[in-house]
Design a protein around this motif. Structure first.
Motif, mmCIF file in Angstrom:
data_model
loop_
_atom_site.group_PDB
_atom_site.id
_atom_site.type_symbol
_atom_site.label_atom_id
_atom_site.label_comp_id
_atom_site.label_asym_id
_atom_site.label_seq_id
_atom_site.Cartn_x
_atom_site.Cartn_y
_atom_site.Cartn_z
ATOM 1 N N UNK A 64 65.087 -5.680 22.438
ATOM 2 C CA UNK A 64 65.227 -6.181 23.722
ATOM 3 C C UNK A 64 66.652 -5.621 24.306
ATOM 4 N N UNK A 65 66.978 -4.519 24.142
ATOM 5 C CA UNK A 65 68.425 -3.943 24.657
ATOM 6 C C UNK A 65 67.986 -2.533 25.541
ATOM 7 N N UNK A 66 68.289 -2.462 26.663
ATOM 8 C CA UNK A 66 68.042 -1.537 27.634
ATOM 9 C C UNK A 66 68.895 -1.224 28.968
ATOM 10 N N UNK A 67 68.867 -0.192 29.262
ATOM 11 C CA UNK A 67 69.705 -0.071 30.563
ATOM 12 C C UNK A 67 68.706 0.253 31.879
ATOM 13 N N UNK A 68 68.494 -0.318 32.813
ATOM 14 C CA UNK A 68 67.560 0.088 34.007
ATOM 15 C C UNK A 68 68.464 0.607 34.906
ATOM 16 N N UNK A 69 67.781 1.853 35.525
ATOM 17 C CA UNK A 69 68.353 2.449 36.611
ATOM 18 C C UNK A 69 67.295 2.696 37.571
ATOM 19 N N UNK A 70 67.583 2.190 38.855
ATOM 20 C CA UNK A 70 66.411 2.536 40.343
ATOM 21 C C UNK A 70 67.090 3.328 41.214
ATOM 22 N N UNK A 71 66.168 4.288 41.715
ATOM 23 C CA UNK A 71 66.483 5.064 42.739
ATOM 24 C C UNK A 71 65.552 4.875 43.894
ATOM 25 N N UNK A 72 66.175 4.723 45.109
ATOM 26 C CA UNK A 72 65.369 4.407 46.342
ATOM 27 C C UNK A 72 64.399 5.764 46.670
ATOM 28 N N UNK A 73 63.794 5.442 47.609
ATOM 29 C CA UNK A 73 62.712 6.665 48.087
ATOM 30 C C UNK A 73 63.597 7.695 48.566
ATOM 31 N N UNK A 74 64.727 7.574 48.994
ATOM 32 C CA UNK A 74 65.671 8.676 49.518
ATOM 33 C C UNK A 74 66.341 9.337 48.351
ATOM 34 N N UNK A 75 66.251 8.867 47.147
ATOM 35 C CA UNK A 75 66.968 9.325 45.813
ATOM 36 C C UNK A 75 68.097 8.807 45.679
ATOM 37 N N UNK A 76 68.582 7.770 46.216
ATOM 38 C CA UNK A 76 69.805 7.041 46.159
ATOM 39 C C UNK A 76 69.854 6.253 44.938
ATOM 40 N N UNK A 77 70.940 6.364 44.104
ATOM 41 C CA UNK A 77 70.971 5.149 43.116
ATOM 42 C C UNK A 77 71.002 3.456 43.989
ATOM 43 N N UNK A 78 70.387 2.986 43.831
ATOM 44 C CA UNK A 78 69.961 1.589 44.302
ATOM 45 C C UNK A 78 70.224 0.335 43.551
ATOM 46 N N UNK A 79 69.955 0.488 42.192
ATOM 47 C CA UNK A 79 70.062 -0.817 41.388
ATOM 48 C C UNK A 79 70.367 -0.027 39.890
ATOM 49 N N UNK A 80 71.058 -0.945 39.247
ATOM 50 C CA UNK A 80 71.317 -0.687 37.697
ATOM 51 C C UNK A 80 71.245 -2.307 37.028
ATOM 52 N N UNK A 81 70.553 -2.268 36.000
ATOM 53 C CA UNK A 81 70.426 -3.364 35.136
ATOM 54 C C UNK A 81 70.979 -3.311 33.823
ATOM 55 N N UNK A 82 72.128 -4.096 33.523
ATOM 56 C CA UNK A 82 72.541 -3.772 32.064
ATOM 57 C C UNK A 82 72.654 -4.996 31.489
ATOM 58 N N UNK A 83 72.154 -6.189 31.785
ATOM 59 C CA UNK A 83 72.304 -7.541 31.361
ATOM 60 C C UNK A 83 71.676 -7.757 29.798
ATOM 61 N N UNK A 84 70.665 -6.909 29.479
ATOM 62 C CA UNK A 84 70.361 -7.145 28.288
ATOM 63 C C UNK A 84 70.670 -6.137 27.258
ATOM 64 N N UNK A 85 71.751 -5.393 27.757
ATOM 65 C CA UNK A 85 72.254 -4.298 26.835
ATOM 66 C C UNK A 85 73.168 -5.156 26.037
ATOM 67 N N UNK A 86 72.537 -4.724 24.411
ATOM 68 C CA UNK A 86 73.493 -5.393 23.212
ATOM 69 C C UNK A 86 74.840 -4.476 23.366
ATOM 70 N N UNK A 87 75.967 -4.956 23.383
ATOM 71 C CA UNK A 87 77.293 -4.609 23.485
ATOM 72 C C UNK A 87 78.173 -4.717 22.096
ATOM 73 N N UNK A 88 77.626 -5.732 21.388
ATOM 74 C CA UNK A 88 78.495 -5.872 20.297
ATOM 75 C C UNK A 88 77.783 -5.486 18.956
ATOM 76 N N UNK A 89 77.135 -4.524 18.986
ATOM 77 C CA UNK A 89 76.578 -3.901 17.623
ATOM 78 C C UNK A 89 77.497 -3.327 16.658
ATOM 79 N N UNK A 90 76.768 -3.681 15.398
ATOM 80 C CA UNK A 90 77.829 -3.200 14.125
ATOM 81 C C UNK A 90 76.701 -1.793 13.852
ATOM 82 N N UNK A 91 77.593 -0.845 13.315
ATOM 83 C CA UNK A 91 77.049 0.168 12.705
ATOM 84 C C UNK A 91 76.565 -0.355 11.439
#
Length: 115
Positions: free
Chosen positions: A64-91
């Protein structure tokens, strides 16, 4: 070093732009350099196009770790979702300690003993 790969055959004309946004924001997003992001799905609709990038660790999906990027119908970046992105991963080592065949055999034996 941030790496990208393709998880499936879905494509988008906005993939390069989405990856550029992610790369520009890697530090702010807290994406560890040893993880990768793979394009996992593309959804095209009347209001634009949504791309989902699955976070991976040594070719293993991070749950459950992803980044969502949305472009509107004109091709402009209109939304980014990073809430579920895991930031404290250990290798960690993702190499299985037993083979797939041995795991299957153990699972089969376990199911047989429950009957």
């Amino acid at each position: 070093m941030l790496c990208f790969s393709a998880l499936n055959a879905q494509t988008s004309s906005f993939e390069t732009s989405a990856r550029s946004w992610i790369k520009e924001n890697t530090r702010n997003l807290g994406i560890p350099g040893f993880s990768e992001l793979t394009l996992s799905s593309v959804r095209k609709g009347n209001i634009g196009e949504t791309l989902r990038f699955q976070q991976m660790l040594k070719d293993v999906p991070v749950f459950q770790s992803e980044i969502v990027v949305h472009f509107d119908k004109e091709g402009k970046l209109s939304y980014t979702g990073t809430e579920s992105l895991k930031k404290n991963l250990k290798e960690v080592n993702t190499t299985p300690s037993i083979s797939a065949a041995d795991a299957f055999k153990k699972s089969h034996r376990s199911q047989q003993s429950r009957r």
